[in-house]
Design a protein around this motif. Structure first.
Motif, PDB file in Angstrom:
ATOM      1  N   THR A 191       0.816  -1.218   0.000  1.00  0.00           N
ATOM      2  CA  THR A 191       0.000   0.000   0.000  1.00  0.00           C
ATOM      3  C   THR A 191       0.848   1.265   0.000  1.00  0.00           C
ATOM      4  O   THR A 191       0.299   2.374   0.074  1.00  0.00           O
ATOM      5  N   ALA A 243       0.112   4.012  -2.703  1.00  0.00           N
ATOM      6  CA  ALA A 243      -1.175   4.660  -2.463  1.00  0.00           C
ATOM      7  C   ALA A 243      -1.104   5.586  -1.252  1.00  0.00           C
ATOM      8  O   ALA A 243      -1.662   6.691  -1.263  1.00  0.00           O
ATOM      9  N   ALA A 244      -0.390   5.182  -0.220  1.00  0.00           N
ATOM     10  CA  ALA A 244      -0.301   5.999   0.996  1.00  0.00           C
ATOM     11  C   ALA A 244       0.426   7.310   0.750  1.00  0.00           C
ATOM     12  O   ALA A 244       0.180   8.308   1.448  1.00  0.00           O
ATOM     13  N   VAL A 295      -4.604  11.270   0.575  1.00  0.00           N
ATOM     14  CA  VAL A 295      -4.953   9.962   1.156  1.00  0.00           C
ATOM     15  C   VAL A 295      -4.771  10.028   2.665  1.00  0.00           C
ATOM     16  O   VAL A 295      -3.696  10.386   3.154  1.00  0.00           O
ATOM     17  N   ILE A 338      -5.485   3.788   4.855  1.00  0.00           N
ATOM     18  CA  ILE A 338      -5.690   2.578   4.068  1.00  0.00           C
ATOM     19  C   ILE A 338      -5.825   1.431   5.056  1.00  0.00           C
ATOM     20  O   ILE A 338      -5.023   1.303   5.997  1.00  0.00           O
ATOM     21  N   THR A 340      -6.487  -2.873   5.497  1.00  0.00           N
ATOM     22  CA  THR A 340      -6.530  -4.216   4.911  1.00  0.00           C
ATOM     23  C   THR A 340      -6.931  -5.188   6.015  1.00  0.00           C
ATOM     24  O   THR A 340      -7.289  -4.776   7.133  1.00  0.00           O
ATOM     25  N   ALA A 392      -8.840  -4.187   0.102  1.00  0.00           N
ATOM     26  CA  ALA A 392      -8.428  -3.050   0.927  1.00  0.00           C
ATOM     27  C   ALA A 392      -9.419  -1.912   0.715  1.00  0.00           C
ATOM     28  O   ALA A 392     -10.202  -1.921  -0.243  1.00  0.00           O
ATOM     29  N   VAL A 398      -9.710   2.581   1.109  1.00  0.00           N
ATOM     30  CA  VAL A 398      -8.944   3.831   1.203  1.00  0.00           C
ATOM     31  C   VAL A 398      -9.885   4.967   1.587  1.00  0.00           C
ATOM     32  O   VAL A 398     -11.030   5.014   1.119  1.00  0.00           O
ATOM     33  N   ALA A 435      -6.169   5.983  -5.495  1.00  0.00           N
ATOM     34  CA  ALA A 435      -5.309   5.360  -4.491  1.00  0.00           C
ATOM     35  C   ALA A 435      -5.604   3.869  -4.370  1.00  0.00           C
ATOM     36  O   ALA A 435      -4.685   3.048  -4.235  1.00  0.00           O
ATOM     37  N   ALA A 436      -6.879   3.504  -4.425  1.00  0.00           N
ATOM     38  CA  ALA A 436      -7.217   2.083  -4.363  1.00  0.00           C
ATOM     39  C   ALA A 436      -6.604   1.338  -5.543  1.00  0.00           C
ATOM     40  O   ALA A 436      -6.066   0.233  -5.395  1.00  0.00           O
ATOM     41  N   ILE A 484      -2.830   0.437  -5.147  1.00  0.00           N
ATOM     42  CA  ILE A 484      -2.390  -0.620  -4.230  1.00  0.00           C
ATOM     43  C   ILE A 484      -1.918  -1.814  -5.056  1.00  0.00           C
ATOM     44  O   ILE A 484      -2.646  -2.319  -5.909  1.00  0.00           O
TER      45      ILE A 484
END
Length: 773
Positions: A78, A81-82, A87, A90, A92, A125, A127, A138-139, A142
């Protein structure tokens, strides 16, 4: 919305206040076509749904879903994306503090997949970001490394395949044994039937808003149809007590059972708790198709035995339900399928094997009439085959075998409720048939395919077919059906507090009518539903009309007693000698006449009551037991026109007769029946969520063909049999589900009659409807 709490990061700006009162006719109470209080707001687009909600400091959520139906997860990264601007969090599987799996009945469905992906679209996951586009990007960023595995998509292969789940592939097996297995009929017919995957396709996709509370809890605003069950699932997932989780029900944009994806709510709550901000998600139509449960695809094998006169002697059947990746309500659906496998017919000997199995197909679960709809299509196909082999009219064969009150189900349970099946069949059989279309260019619109269809009038054949169906009401097999309601009266206004969710079935209107009938108060307000109220159970199997309506009636009658007792004591008479109507209280002799408001004299009266039907029991090892509280029946006659060259089908007319117990709201009853018939026509002709090797194909409203207004047939409600069920409040029976169950079988029967083809698959494909050379 109520109860957001003080000191939190924000409050919901779109409040769920009661919409403006609709203009109503003077008449009110039970038996009147009282319009819905929220009808105007919904028609004008001002009614608040979850997708409309907003809160200060709002973040947006997106869910990453698996692109494979079966795969091993090797890693989840991730980090990219982070790092994206905007963002905020996140989550999971590693971030679930409580129970990592959830489910209704069997908790076998992970909040987020951790080691294995078991169906296309499974959540990996979620977001939270400050903009919905950022959350989706962002999703997508990942990085998940998969080892793609061979999916198990054929439910027959599930018996021998490697286990897809630690609990194995078999969810439930019911071997029903009733009568003598050695009985053989003079006439035997066999059939193999396949029922497709119907999607509930709600008008609004899943949406929700989660708001953290100062006490470390969270409030979830969503279109839940069973808020207390959702609260308990969420609390277990979040590692919180139920008191720290509150579910507030927003407007439900269509429901056919438990329509919402509980996983969406769980992801929202986790993100809200992680960020300390309100988090909202509004699913796309594709996400909606991939996430929620569908009708069970079903494989059915049947053998019917009859004597030379057409009397049924024995039914043998094998029923295989494809549950998809997780159990959900499959055990319950299987019980209905097995119990109703012979239909509303007297069958002295029955032997049915039923299985529900896990596969890597999309999840199956509650859809109106689950289990009963699939077997109806099969046993009615068998009745048509039997009629053809005996040279009997299909309606006459059915009439020789129909069930009545006092007969036994194959489960050994006596049908104690009204079962006017013969009367229903006679009503649709004797109703005049529609006129034949003229062979005229001006009437081309009557051809299958519509005004622009390519067919020729000479290729059109008309067919008439019958369907008889049945559904159970309320839960089954020992389900503790209970509901609680409070009725308060102050001044000229009554308030009903009940956690029964209005899903479009008309409960809110019915609750108003009950209070109007019992207390004579026209102005009745239905409080919004949340989990601070006592539980009422799910909005399924028309149970709220019976259980929650019964609780409202009891509470209203308790308030009525409180209201009348002082007056009765004052005038030296019993409360039974006083009546309430149109806001006035009068005695039998006319000596007492006053208004409800005057009798209240500024006081507030209230009462809380419960309704709990008589208990049921689970089916035993031979499929025997009193598993159902009540049963509703329906007869449908379908008239279709089929272009036997193109295989296109036009449903000309559906004549319906239904066992309703008592009509509580005539307009709503007709609307529920018409909607059910139309949904059944969709299952018969167009609706099938298709998959290829477990991969959902075209999960959108272009690829999934819902019937439109042009596809809706002329629906004739020819008879509503009002033979009251004495154990049901008001004597009313379920209305919505049984037309859905029955109409696909009737359409299939009509296409058989038009083409001479067996029609053993739903939805009916053009190559099936095209007559053989």
């Amino acid at each position: 919305m109520a109860g957001m709490g003080d000191g939190g990061p924000g409050s919901v700006a779109t409040a769920s206040v009661p919409p403006p009162a609709a203009v109503e006719p003077p008449a009110h109470g039970i038996g009147v076509s009282l319009p819905s209080a929220d009808a105007a707001a919904k028609a004008q687009g001002t009614f608040p749904y979850a997708a409309d909600l907003w809160a200060e400091g709002l973040l947006w959520a997106a869910v990453l879903r698996a692109p494979h139906p079966h795969a091993r997860i090797l890693s989840i990264d991730t980090s990219a994306a982070a790092r994206m601007p905007g963002v905020r969090a996140i989550v999971t599987h590693a971030d679930v503090p409580g129970d990592a799996a959830h489910g209704r009945g069997i908790a076998d469905r992970p909040v987020f997949a951790s080691d294995l992906v078991r169906h296309h679209g499974e959540p990996i996951a979620a977001v939270a970001a400050d903009h919905p586009d950022t959350a989706r990007l962002a999703a997508a960023a990942i990085a998940v490394e998969y080892e793609v595995l061979e999916p198990v998509t054929d439910p027959e292969q599930a018996f021998s395949a490697e286990p897809l789940h630690p609990d194995g592939n078999l969810i439930r097996h019911i071997p029903l044994r009733f009568g003598d297995p050695d009985v053989t009929g003079e006439v035997i017919v066999e059939g193999l039937y396949r029922i497709g995957r119907q999607d509930p396709a709600p008008i609004g996709a899943e949406a929700g808003l989660a708001v953290p509370r100062p006490d470390g809890g969270v409030e979830i605003y969503t279109a839940s149809t069973d808020p207390h069950a959702d609260r308990d699932l969420a609390a277990a997932c979040f590692g919180l007590t139920p008191e720290h989780v509150k579910v507030v029900v927003t407007g439900v944009p269509g429901a056919m059972g438990d329509r919402e994806d509980a996983g969406t709510q769980l992801a929202l709550g986790l993100l809200a708790l992680r960020t300390g901000h309100p988090v909202k998600l509004a699913a796309t139509r594709e996400e909606s198709f991939l996430s929620h449960a569908h009708r069970h695809p079903t494989l059915l094998r049947y053998r019917h035995h009859a004597d030379a006169e057409g009397k049924l002697l024995k039914v043998e059947a094998q029923i295989l339900l494809d549950a998809g990746a997780y159990a959900d309500s499959s055990a319950e659906a299987l019980a209905a399928a097995v119990a109703f496998a012979c239909g509303p017919y007297v069958v002295p000997h029955a032997f049915v094997e039923g299985w529900a199995v896990r596969t890597n197909n999309p999840p199956s679960g509650h859809v109106r009439g689950e289990g009963a709809m699939q077997v109806c299509a099969a046993y009615e196909g068998q009745m048509d085959k039997l009629a053809a082999k005996l040279g009997l009219d299909p309606a006459e064969l059915r009439m020789r075998n129909v069930m009545a009150t006092g007969d036994l189900l194959p489960t050994g349970q006596t049908v104690t409720c009204p079962a006017p099946v013969a009367e229903l069949l006679r009503a649709v059989r004797d109703y005049p048939l529609p006129a034949l279309p003229m062979d005229d260019p001006e009437d081309d619109w009557l051809l299958p395919g519509g005004p622009d269809g390519a067919g020729e009038p000479g290729a059109v054949r008309r067919g008439v077919g019958y369907g008889l169906g049945m559904v159970h009401m309320l839960g089954a097999e020992g389900t503790d059906e209970v509901s609680t309601a409070t009725v308060k009266v102050s001044g000229s206004v009554a308030t009903v507090i009940c956690a029964a969710v209005e899903t479009g079935q008309g409960f809110s209107t019915l609750a108003r009518q009950i209070v109007q009938e019992v207390l004579g108060i026209e102005d009745v307000y239905i409080a919004p539903v949340d989990t601070d109220q006592p539980p009422c159970g799910p909005a399924a199997h028309s149970r709220h009309t019976w259980v929650s309506g019964g609780a409202v009636e009891r509470a209203a009658r308790m308030v009525r007693t409180q209201l009348l007792q002082p007056l009765a004591h004052q005038f030296g008479m019993s409360t039974e000698l006083l009546s309430i109507a149109d806001g006035k209280i009068t005695s039998y002799d006319g000596v007492l006449s006053t208004t409800v408001a005057e009798a209240l004299d500024g006081k507030e009266l209230w009462a809380t009551a419960q309704c709990r039907p008589h208990p049921t029991e689970p089916l035993d090892d031979s499929g025997q037991g009193d598993a159902f509280v009540g049963i509703a029946f329906c007869a449908v006659r379908a008239v279709v026109d089929v272009d036997v060259e193109l295989g296109s089908v036009r449903v000309v007319e559906m004549a319906v007769a239904q066992d309703v117990g008592r009509v509580l709201n005539p307009a709503q009853a007709r609307a529920r029946i018409e909607a059910g018939i139309t949904q059944g026509v969709g299952a018969a002709l167009t609706e099938n969520l298709r998959t290829s090797a477990g991969q959902v194909r075209r999960p959108n409203l272009t690829g999934y063909a819902l019937p439109t207004a042009l596809d809706a047939p002329d629906i004739r409600i020819v008879k509503l049999v009002e033979e009251r069920d004495v154990v049901a409040p008001f004597g009313a029976k379920a209305i919505s589900a049984v037309p859905v169950v029955t109409s696909p079988a009737a359409v299939a029967a009509a296409v058989r009659a038009a083409t001479g083809r067996p029609v053993n698959r739903l939805p009916i494909r053009p190559q099936t409807a095209a007559a053989a050379e």
